[in-house]
Write a protein that holds these residues in place. Structure first.
Motif, PDB file in Angstrom:
ATOM      1  N   ASP A 100      25.167  -1.926 -14.530  1.00  0.00           N
ATOM      2  CA  ASP A 100      24.752  -1.192 -15.726  1.00  0.00           C
ATOM      3  C   ASP A 100      24.783  -2.102 -16.954  1.00  0.00           C
ATOM      4  OD1 ASP A 100      24.355   1.099 -14.271  1.00  0.00           O
ATOM      5  OD2 ASP A 100      26.337   1.937 -14.708  1.00  0.00           O
ATOM      6  N   GLU A 156      15.757  -4.780 -12.690  1.00  0.00           N
ATOM      7  CA  GLU A 156      15.234  -3.708 -11.843  1.00  0.00           C
ATOM      8  C   GLU A 156      14.938  -4.169 -10.419  1.00  0.00           C
ATOM      9  OE1 GLU A 156      15.197  -0.515 -12.638  1.00  0.00           O
ATOM     10  OE2 GLU A 156      16.195  -1.208 -14.453  1.00  0.00           O
ATOM     11  N   ARG A 157      14.800  -5.469 -10.208  1.00  0.00           N
ATOM     12  CA  ARG A 157      14.520  -5.996  -8.867  1.00  0.00           C
ATOM     13  C   ARG A 157      15.745  -6.675  -8.258  1.00  0.00           C
ATOM     14  NH1 ARG A 157       9.451  -9.828  -9.107  1.00  0.00           N
ATOM     15  NH2 ARG A 157       9.450  -9.398  -6.853  1.00  0.00           N
ATOM     16  N   ARG A 172      15.211  -9.030 -17.692  1.00  0.00           N
ATOM     17  CA  ARG A 172      13.884  -8.713 -17.161  1.00  0.00           C
ATOM     18  C   ARG A 172      13.852  -8.632 -15.641  1.00  0.00           C
ATOM     19  NH1 ARG A 172       9.973 -12.144 -21.386  1.00  0.00           N
ATOM     20  NH2 ARG A 172      10.760 -11.068 -23.238  1.00  0.00           N
ATOM     21  N   GLY A 200       9.712  -5.062  -5.276  1.00  0.00           N
ATOM     22  CA  GLY A 200       9.035  -4.873  -6.555  1.00  0.00           C
ATOM     23  C   GLY A 200       8.102  -6.020  -6.896  1.00  0.00           C
ATOM     24  N   PRO A 239      11.096  -5.364 -20.133  1.00  0.00           N
ATOM     25  CA  PRO A 239      12.263  -4.648 -20.663  1.00  0.00           C
ATOM     26  C   PRO A 239      12.933  -5.461 -21.770  1.00  0.00           C
ATOM     27  CG  PRO A 239      12.748  -5.581 -18.503  1.00  0.00           C
ATOM     28  CD  PRO A 239      11.286  -5.798 -18.733  1.00  0.00           C
ATOM     29  N   ARG A 297      21.589  -4.013 -17.150  1.00  0.00           N
ATOM     30  CA  ARG A 297      20.437  -3.185 -17.529  1.00  0.00           C
ATOM     31  C   ARG A 297      20.458  -2.769 -18.984  1.00  0.00           C
ATOM     32  NH1 ARG A 297      22.241  -1.001 -12.564  1.00  0.00           N
ATOM     33  NH2 ARG A 297      20.924  -1.688 -10.813  1.00  0.00           N
TER      34      ARG A 297
END
Length: 301
Positions: free
Chosen positions: A274, A267-268, A264, A251, A260, A277
């Protein structure tokens, strides 16, 4: 975004991270070089020798820039004025920030050129930037930043455009000058080899935030944030097997318009859960002097 760090006299603090992490914006904010508007400092303070730079006037900042705070820019060819001789560009700060006579200023320019390792300083002083090599232009920028003996020097990727041999010379020069002048240095780079060579402490930035900070030995021997680990793992190793693929971080750094609201890097991150996130980590002290912005820092082996 909530970037907090300290820089002490006589040390080198290195800001590292991928392009787009916010390194240059951070130091340009310290120097108040971000046009305002459209830029804006929404909250916080920038304390320099006990004074909040956010609140000082433009006139006071002009006296600090080049006087007590020097900056070495990334591209010397664009940072230097192509229509001014080298001696005129170095002397400009001396005219504005000191009370030296013309003869004293000329002598000071010669001293600075010798100090940064430029041969035949009398001839170089009369030359224009386009007549010099990249390494020589970078030395002129360093001489300009040092001209008024600043307390703080900001070096924004000062070796990026130079070949490896000249890079090593410039890094040795910066380290020698730092030890001689006892100034604090903020060194921006994405080259961890440079960090290992000259830094005392390291602050790792990602998506506008500091995600890990510690002394340089701790960062390399015991990195705890997955992003820091990814950066170190992606460095080529001298003992790697031939044709071995380098690890990489999948990414890219998100756009500031798409940060986000939670972690941050999630996602990478190959360690993200969970919980990562859906929640926002804070920069917390993992051990004395070692701060990390990660929920899983204590769990990673």
């Amino acid at each position: 975004d909530n970037v907090t760090m300290d820089i002490y006299r006589g040390e080198v603090l290195s800001l590292v991270g991928e392009s787009g992490s916010g390194k240059s914006v951070t130091v340009q904010t310290i120097m108040k070089l971000i046009p305002m508007p459209p830029g804006e400092i929404k909250s916080g303070e920038i304390l320099f020798e006990g004074e909040d730079l956010v609140k000082v006037s433009d006139e006071k900042m002009r006296h600090l820039r080049g006087g007590k705070i020097g900056m070495i820019f990334q591209d010397p060819l664009s940072a230097l004025n192509p229509l001014m001789r080298v001696e005129e560009q170095i002397e400009e700060g001396l005219i504005y920030h000191t009370k030296l006579t013309k003869a004293q200023r000329k002598e000071r320019v010669q001293e600075l050129l010798v100090q940064v390792g430029i041969p035949k300083p009398e001839r170089v002083a009369r030359q224009f930037p386009h007549e010099l090599s990249g390494g020589m232009r970078q030395r002129v920028l360093i001489a300009t930043a040092l001209s008024c003996s600043p307390s703080l020097i900001i070096a924004d990727e000062p070796t990026t455009a130079l070949d490896v041999t000249i890079q090593a010379q410039i890094l040795d020069l910066i380290k020698d000058l730092q030890e001689e002048h006892k100034a604090g240095i903020i060194l921006i780079t994405h080259d961890l080899g440079v960090v290992a060579q000259v830094a005392d402490r390291v602050a790792v930035m990602y998506a506008g935030q500091i995600v890990e900070t510690a002394d340089v030995n701790t960062i390399f021997k015991n990195p705890r944030h997955p992003y820091t680990r990814g950066l170190i793992a992606s460095m080529p190793k001298m003992n790697s097997e031939p044709k071995t693929h380098l690890p990489y971080i999948r990414g890219a750094v998100p756009s500031p318009r798409a940060y986000p609201a939670t972690c941050r890097f999630a996602e990478r991150c190959s360690y993200a859960t969970d919980y990562c996130r859906s929640n926002t980590p804070q920069l917390e002290e993992f051990e004395p002097g070692h701060f990390i912005r990660c929920f899983r820092a204590k769990e990673l082996d």
